[in-house]
Scaffold this motif. Sequence first.
Motif, PDB file in Angstrom:
ATOM      1  N   UNK A 279      -7.176  18.671 101.733  1.00  0.00           N
ATOM      2  CA  UNK A 279      -5.678  20.123 101.579  1.00  0.00           C
ATOM      3  C   UNK A 279      -5.992  20.513 102.770  1.00  0.00           C
ATOM      4  N   UNK A 280      -7.004  20.358 103.535  1.00  0.00           N
ATOM      5  CA  UNK A 280      -7.595  20.397 105.009  1.00  0.00           C
ATOM      6  C   UNK A 280      -6.021  20.537 106.331  1.00  0.00           C
ATOM      7  N   UNK A 281      -5.798  18.958 105.748  1.00  0.00           N
ATOM      8  CA  UNK A 281      -4.921  18.345 106.462  1.00  0.00           C
ATOM      9  C   UNK A 281      -3.374  18.409 106.011  1.00  0.00           C
ATOM     10  N   UNK A 282      -3.122  19.243 104.994  1.00  0.00           N
ATOM     11  CA  UNK A 282      -2.066  20.477 104.409  1.00  0.00           C
ATOM     12  C   UNK A 282      -1.814  18.281 103.414  1.00  0.00           C
ATOM     13  N   UNK A 283      -2.059  18.005 102.769  1.00  0.00           N
ATOM     14  CA  UNK A 283      -1.956  16.951 101.925  1.00  0.00           C
ATOM     15  C   UNK A 283      -1.501  17.624 100.056  1.00  0.00           C
ATOM     16  N   UNK A 284      -0.182  17.928 100.215  1.00  0.00           N
ATOM     17  CA  UNK A 284       0.113  18.798  98.650  1.00  0.00           C
ATOM     18  C   UNK A 284       0.002  17.724  97.473  1.00  0.00           C
ATOM     19  N   UNK A 285      -0.347  18.277  96.564  1.00  0.00           N
ATOM     20  CA  UNK A 285      -0.846  18.179  95.511  1.00  0.00           C
ATOM     21  C   UNK A 285      -2.300  17.305  95.885  1.00  0.00           C
ATOM     22  N   UNK A 286      -2.513  17.703  96.345  1.00  0.00           N
ATOM     23  CA  UNK A 286      -4.428  16.675  96.700  1.00  0.00           C
ATOM     24  C   UNK A 286      -5.322  17.367  95.186  1.00  0.00           C
ATOM     25  N   UNK A 287      -5.399  18.436  94.900  1.00  0.00           N
ATOM     26  CA  UNK A 287      -6.274  18.729  93.622  1.00  0.00           C
ATOM     27  C   UNK A 287      -6.046  17.876  92.294  1.00  0.00           C
ATOM     28  N   UNK A 288      -4.524  17.051  92.319  1.00  0.00           N
ATOM     29  CA  UNK A 288      -3.766  16.176  90.974  1.00  0.00           C
ATOM     30  C   UNK A 288      -4.147  15.168  91.405  1.00  0.00           C
ATOM     31  N   UNK A 289      -4.127  14.655  93.066  1.00  0.00           N
ATOM     32  CA  UNK A 289      -4.863  13.206  93.201  1.00  0.00           C
ATOM     33  C   UNK A 289      -5.748  13.253  93.361  1.00  0.00           C
ATOM     34  N   UNK A 290      -6.794  13.389  93.647  1.00  0.00           N
ATOM     35  CA  UNK A 290      -8.575  13.532  92.831  1.00  0.00           C
ATOM     36  C   UNK A 290      -8.256  13.104  91.738  1.00  0.00           C
ATOM     37  N   UNK A 291      -7.659  14.250  90.684  1.00  0.00           N
ATOM     38  CA  UNK A 291      -7.728  13.982  89.333  1.00  0.00           C
ATOM     39  C   UNK A 291      -7.284  12.934  89.162  1.00  0.00           C
ATOM     40  N   UNK A 292      -6.602  12.624  89.424  1.00  0.00           N
ATOM     41  CA  UNK A 292      -6.223  10.772  88.246  1.00  0.00           C
ATOM     42  C   UNK A 292      -7.575   9.936  89.420  1.00  0.00           C
ATOM     43  N   UNK A 293      -8.458  10.078  90.467  1.00  0.00           N
ATOM     44  CA  UNK A 293      -8.874   9.670  90.750  1.00  0.00           C
ATOM     45  C   UNK A 293     -10.774   9.534  90.035  1.00  0.00           C
ATOM     46  N   UNK A 294     -10.762  10.340  89.402  1.00  0.00           N
ATOM     47  CA  UNK A 294     -11.750  11.012  88.812  1.00  0.00           C
ATOM     48  C   UNK A 294     -11.511  10.172  87.855  1.00  0.00           C
ATOM     49  N   UNK A 295     -10.443  10.584  87.411  1.00  0.00           N
ATOM     50  CA  UNK A 295     -10.494  10.331  85.434  1.00  0.00           C
ATOM     51  C   UNK A 295     -10.288   8.790  85.246  1.00  0.00           C
ATOM     52  N   UNK A 296     -10.102   8.114  86.672  1.00  0.00           N
ATOM     53  CA  UNK A 296     -10.515   6.971  86.660  1.00  0.00           C
ATOM     54  C   UNK A 296     -11.871   5.746  86.910  1.00  0.00           C
ATOM     55  N   UNK A 297     -12.545   6.951  87.649  1.00  0.00           N
ATOM     56  CA  UNK A 297     -14.125   6.597  87.690  1.00  0.00           C
ATOM     57  C   UNK A 297     -14.459   6.564  86.379  1.00  0.00           C
ATOM     58  N   UNK A 298     -14.246   8.169  85.634  1.00  0.00           N
ATOM     59  CA  UNK A 298     -14.960   7.967  84.027  1.00  0.00           C
ATOM     60  C   UNK A 298     -14.392   7.268  82.917  1.00  0.00           C
ATOM     61  N   UNK A 299     -13.095   6.455  82.947  1.00  0.00           N
ATOM     62  CA  UNK A 299     -12.335   5.247  81.940  1.00  0.00           C
ATOM     63  C   UNK A 299     -13.035   3.908  83.097  1.00  0.00           C
ATOM     64  N   UNK A 300     -13.475   3.601  84.696  1.00  0.00           N
ATOM     65  CA  UNK A 300     -14.109   2.725  85.031  1.00  0.00           C
ATOM     66  C   UNK A 300     -16.027   2.493  83.804  1.00  0.00           C
ATOM     67  N   UNK A 301     -16.481   3.673  83.850  1.00  0.00           N
ATOM     68  CA  UNK A 301     -17.722   4.173  83.247  1.00  0.00           C
ATOM     69  C   UNK A 301     -17.499   3.713  82.164  1.00  0.00           C
ATOM     70  N   UNK A 302     -16.730   3.987  80.615  1.00  0.00           N
ATOM     71  CA  UNK A 302     -16.593   3.809  79.538  1.00  0.00           C
ATOM     72  C   UNK A 302     -16.148   2.750  79.788  1.00  0.00           C
TER      73      UNK A 302
END
Length: 453
Positions: A279-302
């Motif tokens: 967000x500090x450099x103005x990337x729009x949708x930063x929260x949505x991008x990270x939500x996809x990454x952490x969802x992927x991390x959780x899928x990987x763990x499962x």
Amino acid sequence: MADQEQQQKLSRSLKSRHITMIAIGGAIGTGLFLGSGSAIRKAGPSIILSYLIVGIFCFFMMRALGELIMSDTSKHSFIDFVKQYLGDRMEFITGWTYWSCWLSLAMADLTATGIYLRYWFPNLPQWIGPLVIIVLLMLINMINVGLFGEFESAFSMIKVLAILALIVIGLAMVLLHTHVAGGNYASFANLVSHGGFFPTGPFGFLMSFQMVVFAFVGIEMVGLTAGETKNPQRDIPKAINALPVRIGLFYIGSMIAIMSVYPWNQIVTSSSPFVQVFKAIGITGAAGILNFVVLTAALSATNSSIFSTSRSLYSLAAGGNAPQRFTKLSNKAVPNAALQFSSAILFIIVILNYIMPAGIFNIVSGVSTINFVFVWLIILWCHIQYRRQNPAGLAAFKMPGYPLTSWLTLIFFCAVLIVLLFDASTRTSLIISVIWFIVLFIAYPLLKKSRAK
């Protein structure tokens, strides 16, 4: 001999890139993406040193594991070595504990997936996400082990790209002396100019080790792939030796980047530090991008959990410490009976998310961390017994600095468990884990009597 013949039926379909990405995926979890904010607030910049210290000891643990596995690649997993060097009872306790490790870790991550999916689907009940994911990943794992490797590689690559993006963005902001919120500028000086490198004192530094250890759980999964690796003599040492580079780049690099962009005392715990930097450099949708990454991390763990629990159960059954039906393989050389049983146990978390969606995550993740550390201690103990019987060790992949490094690593992880006693948030989990070990210790002779009859 019968055990060995059964184990050799497992398909050797995992390639070099699969083993490398499984090792990376095992070492990067949601703890880094989501939990690092609270870890930074507790320890400040000294968390960087915590990651370095834990990383070094994890590397020694992995080298001990590597020497064990490479001493006899006909064995399916490290659980078989526990039976050989520590006896049948310890194989029983270790095997079932490792099985519970991955189940509890998957339950924690499946709970998280229900929360992540509600970012896009606010009205979606928390239990639906875990239900769909369990069924989907079970079917993928049932097809063949190569498909598991492909999916785990893809999941790991997404996590790696997210971390590399954070490090590159953070470094660019420091070099350009970028202005960030709160009237600060991105600078390496932020690592020491807000209370010093140890702003929360020795206690905060010590308490950070529990959170850092949680970030590393799963790295030993390479020790379950030996029986299904095309070229274990080449691929397993390669994956283990690359560990220090991954630790330095992914963990330490990301922590330096985050705290150089934002002073540690301005990082909020209500959202991921990754989101704050993006967000500090103005990337729009930063929260949505990270939500996809952490969802992927959780899928990987499962995904890793379904693989690991099924192979642990297969090894236990081959050693006579679980029902023999779990040794049965499909025509694709997958232990489907063990896989389906472990997946069925995961449905408990669907029910728990329906009954008590708010309170389950912390207890389950705490039990998982403690049990993983216990398994690491068993691996080290097993390696010490191996070297006592084979003083020369394995010339091709010898544990560096043995016996000093083995004993220091053993002592370090014992100290981590003691630290957990002083943390109120993990005390309940520690008590549950102790009860689990007592139950297994008592259950073994009862099982032995039953088998004898």
